[in-house]
Design a protein around this motif. Structure first.
Motif, PDB file in Angstrom:
ATOM      1  N   TYR A   1      14.393  -3.362   4.013  1.00  0.00           N
ATOM      2  CA  TYR A   1      13.761  -4.139   2.989  1.00  0.00           C
ATOM      3  C   TYR A   1      12.597  -4.961   3.554  1.00  0.00           C
ATOM      4  N   VAL A   2      12.770  -5.457   4.759  1.00  0.00           N
ATOM      5  CA  VAL A   2      11.709  -6.262   5.356  1.00  0.00           C
ATOM      6  C   VAL A   2      10.467  -5.415   5.595  1.00  0.00           C
ATOM      7  N   VAL A   3      10.669  -4.207   6.117  1.00  0.00           N
ATOM      8  CA  VAL A   3       9.529  -3.317   6.370  1.00  0.00           C
ATOM      9  C   VAL A   3       8.838  -2.968   5.052  1.00  0.00           C
ATOM     10  N   SER A   4       9.617  -2.672   4.024  1.00  0.00           N
ATOM     11  CA  SER A   4       9.026  -2.367   2.713  1.00  0.00           C
ATOM     12  C   SER A   4       8.263  -3.558   2.162  1.00  0.00           C
ATOM     13  N   LEU A   5       8.799  -4.737   2.339  1.00  0.00           N
ATOM     14  CA  LEU A   5       8.136  -5.948   1.863  1.00  0.00           C
ATOM     15  C   LEU A   5       6.809  -6.159   2.580  1.00  0.00           C
ATOM     16  N   VAL A   6       6.823  -6.043   3.905  1.00  0.00           N
ATOM     17  CA  VAL A   6       5.594  -6.242   4.681  1.00  0.00           C
ATOM     18  C   VAL A   6       4.555  -5.170   4.320  1.00  0.00           C
TER      19      VAL A   6
END
Length: 96
Positions: A1-6
């Motif tokens: 989720y963090v990678v998708s958010l960034v």
């Protein structure tokens, strides 16, 4: 989720800049067509880039060549940007 958010936040900041850059360096009457071409090239490049990296990995068994391929394409993009900036500056000097 963090990678998708960034990624989403980063891409969300880059894509709107395409229209601004095209408008600054191209004639205003051609802006709509040029933004469409830039967006099409962007989507095509992202689609082909993922496939090409997988193909290069299948050929070599390593992602090193795929990264070098990506760097090469980015250098070509940088060259195109520098050419457009140089032409815009030269055109502005000719008008002055």
């Amino acid at each position: 989720y963090v990678v998708s958010l960034v990624f989403g936040l980063s891409q969300g900041g880059i894509v709107p800049c395409y229209a601004i850059i095209v408008r600054d360096y191209m004639p205003a009457k051609e802006a709509g067509q040029r933004v469409g071409i830039v967006m099409m090239a962007t989507i095509f490049g992202m689609a082909v880039g993922g496939w090409m990296s997988g193909w290069i990995y299948d050929l070599t068994g390593s992602y090193a060549a795929a990264f070098l391929n990506g760097i090469g394409w980015n250098l070509m993009n940088l060259g195109a940007i520098l050419l457009l900036m140089w032409r815009a500056r030269r055109g502005a000097e000719a008008l002055a």
